[in-house]
Design an enzyme around this catalytic site. Structure first.
Site, mmCIF file in Angstrom:
data_model
loop_
_atom_site.group_PDB
_atom_site.id
_atom_site.type_symbol
_atom_site.label_atom_id
_atom_site.label_comp_id
_atom_site.label_asym_id
_atom_site.label_seq_id
_atom_site.Cartn_x
_atom_site.Cartn_y
_atom_site.Cartn_z
ATOM 1 N N GLU A 233 0.719 -1.233 0.247
ATOM 2 C CA GLU A 233 -0.026 0.148 0.147
ATOM 3 C C GLU A 233 0.695 1.453 0.028
ATOM 4 O O GLU A 233 1.791 1.384 0.805
ATOM 5 C CB GLU A 233 -1.027 -0.101 1.271
ATOM 6 C CG GLU A 233 -1.716 1.221 1.283
ATOM 7 C CD GLU A 233 -2.355 1.335 2.546
ATOM 8 O OE1 GLU A 233 -3.389 2.298 2.865
ATOM 9 O OE2 GLU A 233 -2.434 0.603 3.513
ATOM 10 N N VAL B 299 8.388 19.741 -9.760
ATOM 11 C CA VAL B 299 8.661 20.130 -11.313
ATOM 12 C C VAL B 299 9.992 19.611 -11.667
ATOM 13 O O VAL B 299 10.439 20.409 -12.504
ATOM 14 C CB VAL B 299 8.311 21.373 -11.834
ATOM 15 C CG1 VAL B 299 7.813 21.197 -13.220
ATOM 16 C CG2 VAL B 299 6.935 21.997 -11.151
ATOM 17 N N LYS B 300 10.708 19.093 -11.080
ATOM 18 C CA LYS B 300 12.087 18.540 -11.169
ATOM 19 C C LYS B 300 12.180 16.904 -11.717
ATOM 20 O O LYS B 300 13.387 16.511 -11.872
ATOM 21 C CB LYS B 300 12.888 18.995 -10.415
ATOM 22 C CG LYS B 300 13.055 20.499 -9.976
ATOM 23 C CD LYS B 300 14.018 20.718 -8.845
ATOM 24 C CE LYS B 300 14.215 22.306 -8.597
ATOM 25 N NZ LYS B 300 14.905 22.644 -7.404
ATOM 26 N N TYR C 292 -7.145 15.320 -7.217
ATOM 27 C CA TYR C 292 -6.039 16.009 -7.780
ATOM 28 C C TYR C 292 -4.920 15.074 -8.096
ATOM 29 O O TYR C 292 -3.860 15.732 -8.901
ATOM 30 C CB TYR C 292 -5.791 16.956 -6.524
ATOM 31 C CG TYR C 292 -6.736 17.941 -6.200
ATOM 32 C CD1 TYR C 292 -7.183 18.797 -7.154
ATOM 33 C CD2 TYR C 292 -7.486 17.610 -5.169
ATOM 34 C CE1 TYR C 292 -8.226 19.819 -6.790
ATOM 35 C CE2 TYR C 292 -8.480 18.636 -4.735
ATOM 36 C CZ TYR C 292 -8.910 19.666 -5.648
ATOM 37 O OH TYR C 292 -10.014 20.399 -5.310
ATOM 38 N N ALA D 156 4.965 12.629 -1.598
ATOM 39 C CA ALA D 156 5.095 14.077 -1.615
ATOM 40 C C ALA D 156 6.450 14.534 -1.820
ATOM 41 O O ALA D 156 7.504 13.710 -1.350
ATOM 42 C CB ALA D 156 4.307 14.771 -0.259
ATOM 43 N N VAL D 157 6.631 15.669 -2.417
ATOM 44 C CA VAL D 157 7.786 16.407 -2.673
ATOM 45 C C VAL D 157 7.617 17.881 -2.239
ATOM 46 O O VAL D 157 6.694 18.467 -2.550
ATOM 47 C CB VAL D 157 8.476 16.195 -4.143
ATOM 48 C CG1 VAL D 157 9.650 17.187 -4.382
ATOM 49 C CG2 VAL D 157 8.685 14.862 -4.531
ATOM 50 N N TYR E 103 11.508 14.566 -9.477
ATOM 51 C CA TYR E 103 11.915 13.995 -8.205
ATOM 52 C C TYR E 103 10.643 13.145 -7.944
ATOM 53 O O TYR E 103 10.926 11.870 -7.536
ATOM 54 C CB TYR E 103 12.049 14.853 -7.154
ATOM 55 C CG TYR E 103 13.142 15.864 -7.215
ATOM 56 C CD1 TYR E 103 14.272 15.515 -8.114
ATOM 57 C CD2 TYR E 103 13.342 16.935 -6.592
ATOM 58 C CE1 TYR E 103 15.471 16.210 -8.053
ATOM 59 C CE2 TYR E 103 14.706 17.860 -6.730
ATOM 60 C CZ TYR E 103 15.425 17.327 -7.405
ATOM 61 O OH TYR E 103 16.436 18.085 -7.651
ATOM 62 N N GLY E 104 9.409 13.250 -8.116
ATOM 63 C CA GLY E 104 8.289 12.304 -7.979
ATOM 64 C C GLY E 104 8.582 10.996 -8.526
ATOM 65 O O GLY E 104 8.290 9.845 -8.173
ATOM 66 N N THR E 105 8.806 11.155 -10.028
ATOM 67 C CA THR E 105 8.875 9.839 -10.776
ATOM 68 C C THR E 105 10.031 9.211 -10.427
ATOM 69 O O THR E 105 10.080 7.969 -10.591
ATOM 70 C CB THR E 105 8.947 10.482 -12.253
ATOM 71 O OG1 THR E 105 7.916 11.305 -12.963
ATOM 72 C CG2 THR E 105 9.232 9.385 -13.212
#
Length: 447
Positions: free
Chosen positions: A188, A200-201, A230, A193-194, A203-205
């Protein structure tokens, strides 16, 4: 675009896309094999292109296929231009670069690091890990304002939950909190979060790709998460879907339920190294682009005309025509063209037979919104006999697979939109049975 280039793309592009599709969906494809493992030091100039399937379904070297029509020195030159650091640019100079490319380069340079940490009730936890957990809690509180602070703190410091932390300058700037259920074969994803000043760099991916590789190593191949309105778009980009294939008894009573959120699932492929996937695909695109440009330069070359006919020669072998080999022609091309022409005749005959069938009338032309106003809200890829006829006239169908897929899409769309007790649903079944019988009669049907 010049007519000769248009012709080249009409001939070569469908072949390239067809070969790429067969490679991607081939279970034994080396795209998903050891070549894409964490060992990134391979010298293979064609990563993930070790083999393709020919028209008969047998495997053969993709590199050898390329070398049959392109000189080896040309291949070396093209690959060399891609691997030469002097001819490369950074992510900022690549408008089509992958969203995680900048983050991956920062990690390689040591600017970023990632750590999987968790609290424990039974052993000492390093002080630095506790500081990172506190930092991660603060990131979640700021980026997830609708989530109660006490709830975030309880899960982050719960010993059953782990956190993948993204660390920059020894400070936590993002992370993913997750809980593994090995016996239930899923994990799970609780929080993701970043920090706002680091978004927009990519980092999340990059975080999600690391989490996927971590779970492949753990032998867990399913993620489940609840996403609010969202976050749904973001998770879809990361490979999640709201089509849950994991049996309900696997996760019911285990995963936390959130009111107003959508349950989403991501299934992992154990053969993929997710951190390197976008890099490999980008490299393959560059190689293909280089080969296409080389091919274009050869096509633009003007060869001298034939003078032998003025001397009384009535015919010459095709292979003696100047420039014929450079165009990519091979003796097998003639057979393929003849085979394609035979198929076109079969397609046209079957299409005419379908139009004349008693059950064909609902499918003769595109669905009108006056009759079904919401049809195109549900059906994203419509198909009908009129459109198929137009494609036949344009020579669109290069393979029987393309033709059969378009016709079957008519029936699948009908069943998706209409209830089983409607006459349209019945007509779709009748016409599909007739279509299969026509395919069998033409020798185009594969069981």
């Amino acid at each position: 675009m010049k007519p000769d280039r248009q012709q080249m793309f009409r001939v070569l592009l469908p072949q390239l896309l067809d070969a790429l599709e067969r490679e991607i969906f081939n279970e034994n494809s080396t795209i998903w094999g050891p070549a894409q493992s964490h060992a990134s030091g391979s010298n293979d100039p064609f990563p993930g292109m070790d083999s393709i399937l020919d028209d008969e379904g047998s495997s053969k070297s993709a590199v050898n296929v390329i070398k049959q029509v392109i000189p080896n020195e040309t291949i070396v030159k093209i690959v060399g231009s891609i691997t030469d650091p002097a001819k490369q640019v950074g992510p900022a100079g690549l408008p089509n670069s992958a969203r995680d490319e900048g983050a991956r380069l920062e990690e390689e340079k040591g600017v970023l690091r990632l750590e999987v940490i968790q609290n424990s009730l039974y052993k000492d936890v390093p002080k630095q890990h506790l500081l990172w957990l506190v930092g991660m809690q603060n990131v979640y509180v700021l980026q997830l304002p609708r989530m109660p602070k006490e709830y975030i703190a309880r899960l982050v410091f719960d010993s059953k939950h782990k956190t993948l932390c993204l660390i920059k300058n020894n400070a936590v700037i993002g992370g993913i909190c997750f809980r593994q259920f090995p016996s239930q074969e899923f994990t799970e994803v609780v929080f993701h979060a970043v920090s706002s000043n680091e978004q927009v760099k990519g980092y999340g991916t990059h975080l999600m790709n690391h989490l996927k590789d971590y779970h492949v190593q753990c032998g867990i191949y399913h993620f489940l998460t609840y996403a609010d309105q969202y976050a749904i778009g973001y998770f879809k980009k990361q490979g999640f879907t709201d089509n849950i294939t994991l049996p309900k008894h696997k996760y019911e009573g285990y995963i936390k339920d959130y009111e107003g959120a959508t349950l989403m699932q991501c299934t992992l492929n154990p053969k993929i190294c997710y951190k390197q996937l976008s890099k490999v695909i980008k490299r393959q695109k560059e190689i293909v682009q280089g080969l296409v440009e080389w091919k274009q330069s050869k096509i633009n070359k003007v060869y001298p005309g034939l003078t032998c006919f003025k001397k009384g020669v009535s015919r010459i072998p095709i292979e003696n025509i100047p420039g014929i080999h450079e165009s990519g022609w091979t003796p097998s091309s003639v057979k393929e063209e003849e085979h394609s022409n035979v198929n076109q005749k079969h397609f046209l005959h079957i299409w005419n037979r379908l139009k004349g069938h008693n059950s064909a009338w609902p499918f003769l032309e595109p669905v009108k919104t006056e009759i079904a106003p919401d049809y195109y809200q549900y059906i994203k890829y419509p198909s009908d006999l009129q459109t198929i006829g137009e494609k036949l006239g344009q020579g669109y169908y290069k393979t029987k697979k393309m033709f059969i897929a378009d016709v079957n899409r008519i029936f699948n769309n009908c069943r998706m939109y209409n209830d089983p007790n409607t006459e349209y649903y019945k007509y779709a079944g009748n016409l599909q049975k007739f279509f299969i019988s026509e395919l069998k009669e033409a020798g185009l049907y594969d069981d």
